[in-house]
Design a protein around this motif. Structure first.
Motif, PDB file in Angstrom:
ATOM      1  N   SER D  47       0.824  -1.197   0.000  1.00 46.36           N
ATOM      2  CA  SER D  47       0.000   0.000   0.000  1.00 46.36           C
ATOM      3  C   SER D  47       0.868   1.260   0.000  1.00 46.36           C
ATOM      4  O   SER D  47       1.861   1.336   0.718  1.00 46.36           O
ATOM      5  CB  SER D  47      -0.869  -0.039   1.253  1.00 46.36           C
ATOM      6  N   SER D  52      -1.687   3.204  -7.699  1.00 42.95           N
ATOM      7  CA  SER D  52      -2.848   3.948  -8.194  1.00 42.95           C
ATOM      8  C   SER D  52      -2.406   5.231  -8.864  1.00 42.95           C
ATOM      9  O   SER D  52      -3.006   5.663  -9.851  1.00 42.95           O
ATOM     10  CB  SER D  52      -3.792   4.289  -7.050  1.00 42.95           C
ATOM     11  N   THR D  53      -1.379   5.835  -8.326  1.00 45.24           N
ATOM     12  CA  THR D  53      -0.915   7.087  -8.904  1.00 45.24           C
ATOM     13  C   THR D  53      -0.507   6.870 -10.360  1.00 45.24           C
ATOM     14  O   THR D  53      -0.827   7.673 -11.228  1.00 45.24           O
ATOM     15  CB  THR D  53       0.259   7.617  -8.075  1.00 45.24           C
TER      16      THR D  53
HETATM   17  N1  ATP Z   1      -3.901  13.371  -2.086  1.00 48.52           N
HETATM   18  C1  ATP Z   1      -2.666  13.035  -1.688  1.00 48.52           C
HETATM   19  N2  ATP Z   1      -1.895  13.923  -1.035  1.00 48.52           N
HETATM   20  C2  ATP Z   1      -0.637  13.595  -0.662  1.00 48.52           C
HETATM   21  N3  ATP Z   1      -0.075  12.429  -0.860  1.00 48.52           N
HETATM   22  C3  ATP Z   1      -0.788  11.490  -1.511  1.00 48.52           C
HETATM   23  C4  ATP Z   1      -2.123  11.742  -1.952  1.00 48.52           C
HETATM   24  N4  ATP Z   1      -2.599  10.631  -2.536  1.00 48.52           N
HETATM   25  C5  ATP Z   1      -1.588   9.714  -2.454  1.00 48.52           C
HETATM   26  N5  ATP Z   1      -0.508  10.224  -1.856  1.00 48.52           N
HETATM   27  C6  ATP Z   1       0.737   9.549  -1.580  1.00 48.52           C
HETATM   28  O1  ATP Z   1       1.233   8.990  -2.782  1.00 48.52           O
HETATM   29  C7  ATP Z   1       1.749   7.725  -2.548  1.00 48.52           C
HETATM   30  C8  ATP Z   1       1.206   6.731  -3.541  1.00 48.52           C
HETATM   31  O2  ATP Z   1      -0.173   6.584  -3.386  1.00 48.52           O
HETATM   32  P1  ATP Z   1      -1.063   5.564  -4.232  1.00 48.52           P
HETATM   33  O3  ATP Z   1      -2.475   5.794  -3.919  1.00 48.52           O
HETATM   34  O4  ATP Z   1      -0.650   5.645  -5.639  1.00 48.52           O
HETATM   35  O5  ATP Z   1      -0.601   4.171  -3.633  1.00 48.52           O
HETATM   36  P2  ATP Z   1      -1.100   2.703  -3.986  1.00 48.52           P
HETATM   37  O6  ATP Z   1       0.092   1.965  -4.347  1.00 48.52           O
HETATM   38  O7  ATP Z   1      -2.201   2.763  -4.960  1.00 48.52           O
HETATM   39  O8  ATP Z   1      -1.607   2.196  -2.594  1.00 48.52           O
HETATM   40  P3  ATP Z   1      -2.883   1.271  -2.273  1.00 48.52           P
HETATM   41  O9  ATP Z   1      -2.458  -0.123  -2.497  1.00 48.52           O
HETATM   42  O10 ATP Z   1      -3.139   1.556  -0.857  1.00 48.52           O
HETATM   43  O11 ATP Z   1      -3.953   1.695  -3.190  1.00 48.52           O
HETATM   44  C9  ATP Z   1       1.448   7.361  -1.116  1.00 48.52           C
HETATM   45  O12 ATP Z   1       2.634   7.401  -0.375  1.00 48.52           O
HETATM   46  C10 ATP Z   1       0.513   8.402  -0.645  1.00 48.52           C
HETATM   47  O13 ATP Z   1       0.856   8.772   0.668  1.00 48.52           O
END
Ligand code: ATP
Ligand code: ATP
Ligand code: MG
Ligand code: MG
Lengths: 326, 529, 326, 338, 308
Positions: D47, D52-53
């Motif tokens: 996570s 997702s980003t």
């Molecule tokens: N709106 C936001 N403001 C600041 N930081 C953010 C925001 N959204 C995400 N992040 C940061 O960007 C990073 C990547 O987030 P992302 O949602 O892409 O992770 P992920 O791999 O999809 O996780 P998950 O498996 O929980 O969905 C994380 O460290 C998160 O803290």
């Protein structure tokens, strides 16, 4: 429809309680119509006062009997006669004022809702932008300013000093109500200032919750999905955002409409508008029990009906509340 | 030709409701009496009770003073053309004599019966000798027997299309916002009447009245308008006003106050005199009264209005106590043993107990409240710990009637002679009936004097009685006179002339319905050409 | 450890929940039906099953969060409903503790970690005076691997990662020296990389003689941690026994289905599901009869819809509720 | 497998920053990967690692405070980061559609399914309303839902059905790439498998590419052709799916594999990845995984390590491979300092 | 505490705090700021503002500036007093209903809903009339006792949400007594909601008091902003042109209302982080704009390059 049924039971209970309160309230006030007359400065000697009391003899019936009479009257819609306008029936007095108030406060409320909700949507969509940073706090500030301040300022600047707007009545004294453009224009001319006062104070009450709601919703996945679908911004904003964000505002609107018949007392009094607010104010000043009771009664009925309407509407607007969920 | 329409404000209500039944004293429209129902005669208060005959030609007492006779005019017709006769008067006064709600003049207790002597002469039999009764009897409306005798219940009848003997019986327009009454085609003095119609716009309060007045919409009003010169007269050059003196107004302490410590002071005449001397009457008149009132320095608060009745001796003896004099008040208190023992800046009783009280004025009566506030400033300056309290009128009245309070400020009835004032303000039988006798100082001798006033028809004797009354009240400083109030009256000369004013002081000029003289006033008006 | 020390015995547990709270007439759903299992000292019982199958409900009944509709729950042979006195109740609460699924929700965001650990110690009089508190708390934190302990104690929950928060939860259970721990999906919201740390910590607790109920829908971790396993479907315990026995030779069609659906790198996405087909999961009510899985079972027989099969021991310590094994 | 097919999507050095009041965070740091036509590419990682980003960036759906600060996203030869609003609108859904992390919440609760199908069809095609409804019905049939349920609202469907509905919408325009961000995490394993089978079948039928995101490696290995493992905003490794667990090329991948207890075989105590995930505000010099790496060397603390192809089709960003490819599994771990 | 820090960091909150603080301070320090007694005649009637009477005098010859300062004491005291009562009632009723649920909730919720249905202003007028002389404290009490329902509803629904949180369940499993769970575990989580409800109530109370007094239902001898308006209306100050008498209370009420409204807005944002438009967002906008400008330039450069 169990939900609606349950609400109905509640509303009936609330109605009964409100009816009892409506009965008690005016009676708990000190003085009677006669002392109210004296309090207004009339000089009457003891004998005259005693004779007057006799006119309104019904006030002296035992309380339980009064309540019974009152309770029956609710269902027969015979709300007694006004003491101040003796012997005019209360229904007639309220009937005269009802339309005006409905028009005045109703228009203002609907306008406030329409503008507030739309501006709130726009503010949320462009949140943090210029419009949002100015309009949203401003509307709250306006909401925090008493109607009476607006009333006084507008009355005296535009009414008395500049003579741009009429300072009392619903239409020019002497004009006969009829369905002509001239008369309608006249009515609108008289209503514009009070409507504005009510409108401006209510605006924030719709704008800010709508905005906040919408902002909360904009984080929802279905909004992002709407965008991802390549729909136009307007479509996403309205069909995906506003359609959902408006739900709580609809309840607020119904509540506000429920209060409509209470009239915007201060504004009506300041502009001598012949609505229910003025009627109630005078009834209280003159200890006109029957009118107070009648007015509180229709206010309660209205309030409850609109609350109920809000419930039904909510169910209608929010498919999740409809039957058939999994 | 255009009708000469006079716009007047004879009452302020949130809405007009069509009701011309003179027996519904609280809800009939204010233009019912006099303008629709001509009275038997009008007692002109300003002229010391001079009688102006209207429906009656003449009135006189029987020798034993127990019957009053009214001889009626013979050429009077009702607005529907029926002749006006003694039957109408007998019917109307009969309604009053029967008592109850329809006795709007409140005379049933004093009248034994009403008899028709002939077609144009009526005898009213009294229960007791009462030489002041005529002014009261003529407050009872005279209505058409042929209309009202058919009405089943007088108290629910709204008389929407009235038949009257007065000048404006024809209801021309009626809406909740305005109504117009026009000339009675059969009015017996139509030749004198130059006003064709009277028009009543609905106004809910003084502010609206003022706004309408500034615009020049109104001709004849009796509203309280603060700073009238700046607010109205300077805005509209056609407006004028005249504020003749009305009843007096006084402070009083409650002799029977439940507060034992205060009672000691209140029952001390020297304390009351000091109280009286602490009142800056000029400031009260100028500030609370906007200069409309007049200073009242009569020991018994009689007022300039009844100057002719004043007792010079007692004024000489006690007048000094009714003049603003801080030092004098302080000395008086000191000499009587009131000292500030505990150092709070306020005096205590000679026995050291605290004197501390509130002076009541009804909530919403801002001129009264301001008066009391100015009074309190003076009282505090001489060391009396008084403050203001403003309960609801109903609560105030109840407290005052039950002697459950300390002090108050109140106004009094005026009248053609001082009887009503003395009777309501000092007679022990009246003390629990209204706020006027709230001092609760029972003086049987004073009661007897007041009772004797209307037992004689002789004016000199009446004056002598009044002098004795003044001596008793003055020596006792029962109340602390502050000022005489005024009648509010404004008129607009743009459309009409002939207004009463200080140069033409024919009668009380007020347009409110409890001023029957307004009938004389309206007959005096002529449209401006 | 061997199975000779039963601590909690659950027999024929039934739980009904009211549904349609808004309608006037109350309807019930049966969240648990005739569920029996035992928690032994030093052993862990894993309960697996899909969402809504009643796993949490059974734990909450043991924790006295819910009352039960029927059946017996015994703690050391005494029915837990008999603990009515405050003293006994507190003792029971001391012995039975829970670890929750959401590491965010189970710590109060407005209090420090210190507070979270101080409360159980104080409430259950594990310290004699407040001066001892810091020492005790630091040692607890060290035990669950949260070092440096002092700094951690001063932090607020949002300053910790999910795994750390879950460790705090475990420390909380250690604080009261609980005898039974009901862990309701303690790792389902944790990152894969830190999940094992928490599981290992629980393993250690179990080795210290704590009896554990491990609720999960991750069968692999169930196997990793627990000695016994129970498979739940729609409020019914359909199969239970020693974990390897049950997982190697699933006897109930539902267990077979579950096993074939579990992601497994050794298989391919194209492998077919066994034992059952997709279909609606039924709403079980007190009136429902038959086997809840009958509608989806590929081997369903007529009698499956008529009656609920009784538990059968298909192998030593391996029970199943299915007519196929008659 | 996965011989060099035609490339559908090519992400080059993508950098995404989050601009927050506490400072800027680089959540995705210089990531590059390709997805071939008809390929299923998986992105795995714990996570917050930025999965997702990346997914949002590929649709340019990122919202403030996310900010693409560098790189290219080339779709069919065009860099979508250069698209203007109208091009973007056209691109979305027609070219690449997306199934969200929580499909349960990605349907508009106040619109009927019919409306939600039709609005996307109307926006991108010249179909009439009737044609749209007809097409929507077909789409429903594809995912095994009866077309008569078109007039229902989302809440009237079960979780699994809703997930299938979202997939059906994603298929509406025959998009060339479908991004699936943890499409099944909220679902039961049984339902999960059914849905994935359906998706795979559809992929075979229509030939679109899939970017599949999850943190469940076991699932991913079953479903994907190639897998990228992300750690703290960077790609640690990209390898064919079958290799990930058996022959990891990065210590993090190895740790991840160990974190999933096996369903069969001997029970032994596993050790996951020690330490805590990286705080993106405190990115160290050198390798981002250094603090948790059991094989850490001095060079890891000094030099940044880029994703390099260590064998055909196998990429890793680890200094261990500096001198040629090594079997990470065979190394002896060192204890990690806290 | 974190909450305060957030407040101060928020621009709107800071502005609101400054405005409200300014008025609280000036009223509290009234005797140091003006030498006049607000209840005594200190000049002639209706004097225009000058050096001696900064805001002129009233019809009674009282100093308007002093009245506004001292009036602030009562008006603000009523506002905050009523606010405290409202919040105390709302919290007590709301939490009780939300936490205990069941029959207690049914009863309390019905009570709230009924309170909401009863029209406020008339009820207040009737009560004010009933009590007779409605001193500012009585008004505060009346407003407080009649206006808690909305807040209670909000607190209740929030309590319901918090009660479901696992830390509450954890406390229950631990054997914490109910009162402790309510006060120590739940209440701190409602702080921002309670804060918003408090500020809202203060605004409402100040406005309502002014309205009641303006309608003549207050105690005219008390100096408050409402009675100032009442007196200016009674003495037709506007018609006389004594704008200073109208101006002062209106401006002050509007300012305090505005200040509180800003605070409320900010507290809303703090309670709900989604609403916060933080520094980052501003910077994001900046950066995006810059990048766009850069791209535009580049494009133009390309076009020019192509042209040349
Ligand atoms: N709106 C936001 N403001 C600041 N930081 C953010 C925001 N959204 C995400 N992040 C940061 O960007 C990073 C990547 O987030 P992302 O949602 O892409 O992770 P992920 O791999 O999809 O996780 P998950 O498996 O929980 O969905 C994380 O460290 C998160 O803290
Ligand atoms: N307080 C409650 N009131 C009404 N129904 C409830 C309540 N708690 C649980 N249920 C119902 O009981 C059933 C079993 O719920 P339970 O929480 O025990 O499931 P679970 O197996 O723990 O599921 P999950 O894996 O989602 O936690 C569900 O259908 C749920 O809706
Ligand atoms: Mg559960
Ligand atoms: Mg994600």
């Amino acid at each position: 429809m169990g939900f609606i049924l349950r609400r109905l039971v509640f509303y009936f209970g609330a109605f009964l309680v409100a009816v009892v309160i409506n009965f008690i309230l005016p009676r708990a006030m000190p003085g009677d119509p006669i002392t109210a007359m004296l309090a207004g400065g009339a000089m009457l000697d003891a004998q005259q006062v005693a004779n007057l009391r006799e006119t309104f003899g019904f006030i002296d019936a035992p309380v339980y009997e009064q309540f019974w009479i009152y309770f029956k009257s609710i269902f027969s819609w015979e709300l007694g006669v006004s003491t101040y306008f003796y012997p005019t029936p209360v229904t007639e007095i309220l009937g005269m004022a009802f339309g005006w108030t409905l028009f005045l406060t109703g228009t203002a409320t609907l306008l406030a809702f329409a503008f507030g909700a739309s501006l709130g949507i726009v503010a949320a969509w462009y949140r943090g932008g210029k419009f949002d940073s100015i309009a949203s706090p401003l509307s709250l500030v306006l909401q925090a300013t008493p109607q009476l301040v607006f009333g006084i300022v507008i009355l005296f600047t535009f009414g008395v000093n500049m003579d741009l707007i009429p300072i009392s009545y619903a239409y020019t004294a002497g004009a006969t109500p009829e369905f002509t453009w001239v008369f309608i224009k006249d009515v609108l001319h008289h209503a514009i200032a009070p409507i504005f006062c009510i409108f401006i104070v209510q605006l924030g009450g719709f704008l800010v919750p709508m905005r906040n709601n919408m902002i909360n919703l904009l984080g929802e996945d279905y909004i992002t999905m709407g965008k991802a679908k390549g729909l136009s911004n307007i479509r996403v904003m309205l069909n995906y955002g506003a359609r959902n964000a408006i739900l709580p505002s609809v309840t607020a609107l119904s509540m506000a409409l429920g209060f409509v018949v209470g009239g915007a007392m201060v504004v009506e009094v300041i502009f001598n508008y012949p609505g229910l607010g003025t009627v109630l104010y005078n009834a209280i000043i003159n200890r006109d029990y029957q009118v107070i009771q009648g007015q509180l009664l229709i206010m309660t009925i209205f309030m409850l009906s609109f609350n109920f309407l809000a419930d039904v509407l909510y169910v209608f607007l929010d498919p999740r509340l409809r039957k058939g969920g999994k | 030709a255009d009708k000469a329409t006079l716009t007047l404000v004879s009452e302020m209500k949130p809405s007009w409701v069509r009701n011309f039944n003179p027996f519904l004293a609280t809800s009939r429209l204010a233009t019912t009496n006099q303008f629709i129902y001509e009275p038997l005669l009008v007692v002109n208060e300003i002229k010391g009770g001079e009688v102006v005959y209207r429906l009656a030609n003449k009135h006189y007492f029987s020798d034993d003073l127990k019957t009053v006779y009214f001889e009626l005019k013979k050429d009077v017709k009702w607005s529907d053309g029926e002749a006006f006769t003694a039957d109408d008067v007998v019917y109307s006064l009969g309604v009053a004599a029967k008592g109850g709600a329809a006795d709007v003049a409140g005379i049933s207790a004093k009248i034994a019966g009403v008899k028709k002597v002939d077609d144009y002469k009526v005898a009213v039999e009294l229960k007791d000798v009462n030489t002041g009764i005529v002014a009261e009897i003529v407050r009872a409306p005279i209505v058409a027997e042929h209309v009202f005798s058919k009405v089943a219940d007088l108290t629910t009848f709204t008389n929407e299309n009235p038949v009257g003997t007065g000048p404006f019986t024809q209801v021309d327009t009626f809406t909740p916002q305005v109504y117009v009454q026009c000339r009675n085609p059969n009015y017996y003095e139509n030749d004198k009447l130059a006003v064709d119609c009277i028009r009543m716009p609905q106004l809910a309060n003084n502010d609206q009245l003022l706004a309408a007045a500034i615009k020049g919409d109104l001709d004849w009003t009796s509203a309280f308008i603060p700073d009238i010169d700046r607010v109205l007269v300077s805005q509209n050059k056609h407006y004028h006003y005249w504020f003749p003196a009305a009843g007096s107004a006084s402070f009083m302490v409650n002799f029977k106050t439940p507060n034992a410590n205060n009672a000691k002071a209140f029952n001390d005449v020297q304390f009351r005199r000091a109280f009286s001397m602490a009142l800056d009457r000029q400031a009260i008149v100028d500030i609370a009264g906007y200069g409309y009132w007049s200073v009242n320095e009569y020991p018994d608060a009689l007022g300039d209005q009844f100057a002719a009745w004043a007792n010079k001796d007692s004024i000489a003896k006690y007048g000094k106590y009714s003049k603003f004099n801080i030092e004098g008040a302080k000395k008086l208190l000191k000499d009587a043993g009131y000292k500030d023992v505990d150092g709070d800046g306020f005096v205590e009783n000679p026995d050291g107990t605290k004197v501390e009280f509130k002076i009541l004025a009804p909530n919403g009566w801002s001129d009264f409240i301001n008066t009391v506030q100015i009074g309190v400033e003076g009282l505090q300056e001489v060391g009396i710990n008084a403050s203001v309290s403003t309960p609801e009128f109903a609560i105030l009245t109840e407290k005052v009637q039950n002697a459950d309070y300390d002090a108050q400020f109140t106004n009094y009835f005026a009248g053609p002679d001082p009887f009503k004032y003395y009777n309501t303000a000092f007679h022990s039988e009246q003390m629990d009936k209204a706020r006027f006798g709230g001092h609760h100082n029972v003086d049987k001798e004073l009661d007897a004097l007041i009772d004797s006033f209307n037992k004689t028809g002789d004016q000199d004797e009446k004056v002598a009685i009044v002098h004795k009354i003044q001596e008793r009240i003055g020596s006792n400083q029962t109340t602390m006179a502050a000022m005489s109030t005024n009648y509010n009256y404004q008129y607009n000369t743009k459309r009409f002339t002939g207004w009463f004013n200080d140069k033409n002081p024919q009668a009380r000029p007020v347009v409110w319905p409890d001023t029957p003289e307004r009938l004389l006033h309206v007959l005096n008006l002529k449209p401006v050409k | 450890m061997s199975k000779n020390n039963p601590i909690i015995e659950v027999k024929n547990l039934v739980k009904d929940f009211p549904i349609n709270a808004n309608s006037l007439k109350k309807n019930y759903m049966r969240a648990l039906n005739d569920v029996s299992f035992t928690l032994y000292k030093g052993r862990a019982l894993a309960i697996v099953g899909e969402s809504g199958s009643g796993k949490s409900t059974s734990a909450k009944i043991i924790a006295k969060m819910y009352s039960r509709t029927q059946g017996i729950v015994q703690y050391h042979g005494r029915d837990i409903d008999d603990f009515t006195q405050k003293q006994e109740l507190m003792e029971y609460r001391e012995s039975v503790q829970m670890i929750f699924q959401d590491p965010f929700g189970s710590l109060n965001p407005t209090h420090t970690i210190f507070h979270h650990l101080a409360r159980p110690l104080l409430l259950h009089k594990k310290v004699t005076n407040k001066a001892e508190l810091p020492e005790r708390i630091y040692s607890l934190l060290e035990r669950v691997g949260l070092t440096p302990a002092k700094e951690t104690a001063e932090k607020f929950p949002h300053q910790l990662s999910g795994g750390q928060r879950q460790r705090v939860n475990i420390a909380r259970n250690l604080a009261v020296e609980a005898e039974v721990i009901l862990a309701d999906e303690p790792t389902s919201m944790l990152d894969v990389s830190i999940r094992l740390g928490v599981l290992n910590l629980m393993e250690d607790m179990k080795d210290d003689g704590i009896s554990m109920m491990y609720i999960t829908h991750d069968i692999a971790t169930a196997r990793y941690l627990a000695e016994d396993i129970g498979v739940m479907y729609v409020g019914h315990l359909v199969e239970w026994g020693e974990v390897d026995e049950v997982l190697q030779k699933p006897a109930h069609p539902y267990t077979q289905l579950l096993m074939s659906a579990v992601p497994n790198p050794e298989k391919s996405i194209h492998d077919n599901l066994e034992g059952g087909r997709k279909g609606e999961i039924p709403l079980w009510t007190p009136e429902s009869i038959g086997c809840p899985f009958a509608g989806r079972c590929l081997q369903a027989m007529d009698k499956c819809t008529d009656a609920l099969p009784e538990p059968k021991e298909v192998a030593p310590n391996h029970f199943v509720r299915c007519f196929l094994h008659d | 497998m996965s011989q060099k097919k035609e490339v559908q999507l090519s992400v080059r050095n993508l950098c995404v920053d989050y601009i927050t009041s506490n400072g800027d965070v680089r959540a995705v740091n210089s990531i590059s990967f390709d997805i071939g036509k008809g390929e299923v590419f998986g992105l795995a990682g714990e996570s917050g690692c930025g999965k997702s980003t990346v997914a949002f960036s590929v649709c340019r759906l990122h919202k403030p405070p996310a900010f693409i600060s560098g790189g290219e996203i080339v779709f069919n030869g065009k860099d979508i980061l250069e698209f203007d609003d109208e091009q973007l609108r056209q691109y979305r859904w027609k070219e690449s559609a997306m199934v969200f992390q929580s499909a349960m919440n990605s349907l508009n609760p106040v619109l009927t399914m019919e409306e939600q199908f039709c609005d996307v069809l109307l926006a991108h095609t010249d179909m009439t309303r009737q044609e749209c409804v007809k097409r929507a019905g077909q789409l429903l049939e594809i995912v095994d839902i009866h077309p008569s349920r078109l007039t229902d609202y989302p809440h009237q469907f079960s979780g699994g059905m809703r997930q299938r509905l979202v997939i059906a919408i994603a298929l509406a325009l025959n998009a060339k790439l479908i991004i699936m961000d943890e499409p099944t995490t909220a679902l039961d394993v049984v339902v999960q498998r059914e849905i994935l089978q359906k998706i795979y079948q559809l992929k075979e039928e229509f030939g679109f590419s899939i970017l599949f995101i999850t943190h469940d490696i076991s699932l991913m290995v079953e479903f994907c052709d190639r897998i990228g493992i992300m750690y703290a905003g960077e790609l640690a490794e990209v390898s064919p799916a079958k290799n990930i667990l058996t022959r990891p090329n990065h210590p993090y991948t190895e740790g991840l594999g160990n974190a999933f207890p096996p369903l069969h075989g001997e029970k032994k105590r596993l050790v996951g990845i020690p330490g805590t995930p990286l705080n993106l505000f405190e990115v160290p010099v050198g390798c981002r995984f250094q603090a948790r790496c059991p094989y850490v060397k001095d060079v890891c603390r000094q030099e940044y390590c880029t994703l390099t192809e260590i064998a055909p089709g196998e990429f890793s960003s680890c200094h261990l491979h500096n001198d040629g490819m090594i079997d990470v599994k065979s190394l002896e771990p060192k204890p990690v300092q806290a | 505490m974190g909450f305060l820090k957030l407040l101060v960091r928020n621009n709107k909150a800071l502005m609101g705090l400054i405005i409200v603080g300014f008025f609280i301070l000036t009223s509290a320090l009234a005797p140091l700021i003006t030498q006049y007694d607000s209840k005594k005649r200190t000049g002639r009637p209706h004097m225009a503002p000058d050096a001696e009477h900064v805001l002129g005098t009233t019809r009674m010859g009282r100093d308007v500036f002093a009245q506004t300062l001292y009036g602030g004491r009562l008006s603000l005291a009523v506002g905050f007093g009523a606010g405290i009562i409202v919040v105390a009632m709302a919290v007590a009723v709301g939490i009780t209903a939300g936490y205990f649920g069941g029959l207690i909730d049914e009863i309390l919720s019905s009570l709230m809903n009924i309170m909401l249905v009863i029209p406020q202003l008339p009820l207040l007028m009737v009560l004010a009339a009933f009590i007779g002389q409605a001193s500012p404290m009585v008004i505060a009490l009346i407003i407080g006792l009649t206006s808690w329902a909305w807040g209670a509803r909000v607190v209740r629904s929030q309590t319901l949400a918090v009660r479901e949180k696992e830390f509450v369940v954890a406390a229950q499993v631990l054997g914490e007594p109910s009162w402790r769970i309510i006060v120590i575990e739940i209440l701190p989580n409602l702080i921002s909601i309670i804060g918003a409800s408090f500020i809202g109530s203060v605004i409402y109370a100040i406005m309502t008091q002014a309205t009641l007094e303006f309608l003549g239902l207050g105690d005219p001898t008390a100096v408050t902003w409402g009675t100032q308006l009442y007196n200016m209306q009674n003495t037709s100050a506007i018609n006389i042109g004594a704008w200073w008498e109208v101006f002062s209370p209106i401006v002050v009420i509007a300012c305090v209302g505005a200040g509180l409204a800003l605070l409320n807005f900010a507290v809303d944002e703090i309670a709900n982080p989604q609403l916060r438009s933080h520094v980052g967002l501003k910077r994001w906008k900046q950066i995006t704009a810059e990048k766009e400008a850069e791209a535009l330039q580049e494009q133009q450069g390309k076009v020019q390059g192509a042209a040349s």
